[in-house]
Design a protein around this motif. Structure first.
Motif, PDB file in Angstrom:
ATOM      1  N   GLY A  27       0.883  -1.231   0.072  1.00  0.00           N
ATOM      2  CA  GLY A  27      -0.076   0.044  -0.019  1.00  0.00           C
ATOM      3  C   GLY A  27       0.795   1.162   0.165  1.00  0.00           C
ATOM      4  O   GLY A  27       1.260   1.536   0.902  1.00  0.00           O
ATOM      5  N   LEU A  28       1.167   1.854  -1.093  1.00  0.00           N
ATOM      6  CA  LEU A  28       2.069   2.819  -1.200  1.00  0.00           C
ATOM      7  C   LEU A  28       1.046   4.141  -1.268  1.00  0.00           C
ATOM      8  O   LEU A  28       1.257   5.124  -2.248  1.00  0.00           O
ATOM      9  CB  LEU A  28       2.917   2.958  -2.520  1.00  0.00           C
ATOM     10  N   GLY A  29       0.128   4.496  -0.460  1.00  0.00           N
ATOM     11  CA  GLY A  29      -0.424   5.712  -0.568  1.00  0.00           C
ATOM     12  C   GLY A  29       0.178   6.791   0.316  1.00  0.00           C
ATOM     13  O   GLY A  29       1.666   6.712   0.271  1.00  0.00           O
ATOM     14  N   THR A  86       4.238   5.945   1.338  1.00  0.00           N
ATOM     15  CA  THR A  86       5.388   6.620   0.765  1.00  0.00           C
ATOM     16  C   THR A  86       6.083   7.288   2.012  1.00  0.00           C
ATOM     17  O   THR A  86       7.382   7.419   1.704  1.00  0.00           O
ATOM     18  CB  THR A  86       4.806   7.408  -0.192  1.00  0.00           C
ATOM     19  N   ARG A  90       1.182  -1.353  -5.133  1.00  0.00           N
ATOM     20  CA  ARG A  90      -0.080  -0.371  -5.192  1.00  0.00           C
ATOM     21  C   ARG A  90      -0.828  -0.796  -6.460  1.00  0.00           C
ATOM     22  O   ARG A  90      -0.389  -1.528  -7.467  1.00  0.00           O
ATOM     23  CB  ARG A  90       0.404   1.329  -5.351  1.00  0.00           C
ATOM     24  N   ARG A  91      -2.030  -0.075  -6.501  1.00  0.00           N
ATOM     25  CA  ARG A  91      -3.099  -0.710  -7.437  1.00  0.00           C
ATOM     26  C   ARG A  91      -2.370  -0.409  -8.965  1.00  0.00           C
ATOM     27  O   ARG A  91      -2.572  -1.213  -9.879  1.00  0.00           O
ATOM     28  CB  ARG A  91      -4.427  -0.006  -7.355  1.00  0.00           C
ATOM     29  N   SER A 128      -0.584  -4.563  -6.972  1.00  0.00           N
ATOM     30  CA  SER A 128      -1.611  -5.113  -5.861  1.00  0.00           C
ATOM     31  C   SER A 128      -1.722  -6.573  -6.199  1.00  0.00           C
ATOM     32  O   SER A 128      -1.785  -7.264  -5.043  1.00  0.00           O
ATOM     33  CB  SER A 128      -2.680  -4.214  -5.551  1.00  0.00           C
ATOM     34  N   VAL A 138      -2.291  -0.497   3.658  1.00  0.00           N
ATOM     35  CA  VAL A 138      -3.403  -0.420   2.763  1.00  0.00           C
ATOM     36  C   VAL A 138      -4.671   0.073   3.471  1.00  0.00           C
ATOM     37  O   VAL A 138      -4.884   0.070   4.651  1.00  0.00           O
ATOM     38  CB  VAL A 138      -3.824  -1.821   2.070  1.00  0.00           C
TER      39      VAL A 138
END
Length: 320
Positions: free
Chosen positions: A148-150, A154, A171-172, A187, A204
């Motif tokens: 999960g690189l939100g 990050t 990530r997506r 993902s 995530v």
């Protein structure tokens, strides 16, 4: 506080409601603010609200919130709203995603260090007055993977890279690069990413797609000497399957800040496991939280009053 000719009414339902109300009144005297410190007060005033500020959305009162046009979450997750998103599709939902990244990154890096050095063992040795030195490789020799690189993921990546670590993440849309990340996976590519990692950090959002994301099959794909760190949501992990893996030594250990049921039951085996560090959902809550979140609230109130696009808008269909 009643304001004659007020531009809007904002109900504040938060443990720090009085602090938020004071800050809002100082900056926006034209806004009528109401502190709802408990469920009864929220139920009393929710029908008056044009906007609601709170840590979670009161799903049981959604039918009474007839005027509500905007919900500002003081946290990142808005998973409490997902079951009723068909009822609130007309509403603007915003979160505080830029506030929690640094403190959560502190938690993750501290956790990675404690797990890597096995500080729980050192503390046991200290309690027993036992002198038992051992050698440990530098943290910079290790690979940290972020699922999960939100905004939070990050931030963790940047911190891990500053410690000299190799950083991978998922990530997506893997075509989007991220600062500090050496390799980005889709993902759907966890099977390829997990075996590369000495630490797997779950960051995530809670959506229907991420419930049960990490179970026995995914854990079996991790290195036996790897550690799992969960700062996402408890339901991202199949807890009983994680417990089995920790007991069998399928992975080396875990640091968990979130659980399937909170508070964590006193009967949970996670409390007593020597390879687990369990904390009470504290990783994203820095001191002086109201003051830290207020710049986002302030900017969004100003934008709302002026009919402008708000900051940190959440897509309820995606869940983040």
């Amino acid at each position: 506080m009643a304001v004659q000719g007020s531009a809007m009414t904002m109900v504040v339902n938060h443990a720090s409601a009085e602090s938020f109300v004071r800050l809002i009144e100082e900056r926006f005297p034209q806004v009528r603010t109401i502190a709802a410190l408990n469920v009864d007060q929220l139920e009393q005033h929710i029908a008056e609200a044009d906007a609601l500020l709170g840590s979670s959305f009161p799903v049981d009162l959604v039918d009474q919130a007839k005027k509500l046009r905007w919900f500002q979450s003081t946290s990142v997750g808005i998973d409490s709203m997902l079951p009723i998103r068909h009822k609130v599709s007309h509403m603007i939902v915003t979160n505080a995603r830029s506030v929690q990244g640094e403190i959560i990154a502190d938690y993750v890096m501290a956790g990675a260090t404690m797990l890597h050095w096995d500080f729980r063992r050192y503390l046991r040795d200290q309690a027993e007055r036992k002198w038992a030195p051992r050698m440990v490789a530098p943290l910079g020799d290790k690979t940290l993977g972020i699922v999960g690189l939100g905004s939070i993921g990050t931030t963790i990546a940047r911190r891990a890279k500053s410690a000299g670590m190799t950083v991978v993440g998922s990530r997506r849309d893997p075509s989007q690069t991220a600062e500090g990340v050496d390799r980005v996976f889709g993902s759907h590519e966890l099977k390829e990413m997990l075996p590369l990692c000495d630490f797997v950090v779950l960051a995530v959002p809670a959506t229907t797609e991420t419930i049960g994301l990490i179970g026995a099959a995914e854990i079996a794909n991790m290195r036996r000497e790897a550690f799992l760190i969960n700062i996402a949501r408890g339901n991202v992990v199949v807890e009983d399957e994680l417990i089995s893996a920790l007991r069998s030594g399928a992975i080396a250990g875990a640091m968990l800040d979130v659980f399937e049921r909170e508070p964590l039951s006193a009967n949970s085996p996670l409390w007593d496991m020597q390879n687990v560090i369990a904390t009470p959902h504290v990783s994203g809550v820095p001191t002086n939280y109201a003051k830290r979140v207020f710049p986002i609230v302030e900017e969004n109130i100003n934008r709302f009053l002026n009919g402008q696009t708000l900051k940190n808008v959440v897509d309820l269909e995606r869940g983040y």
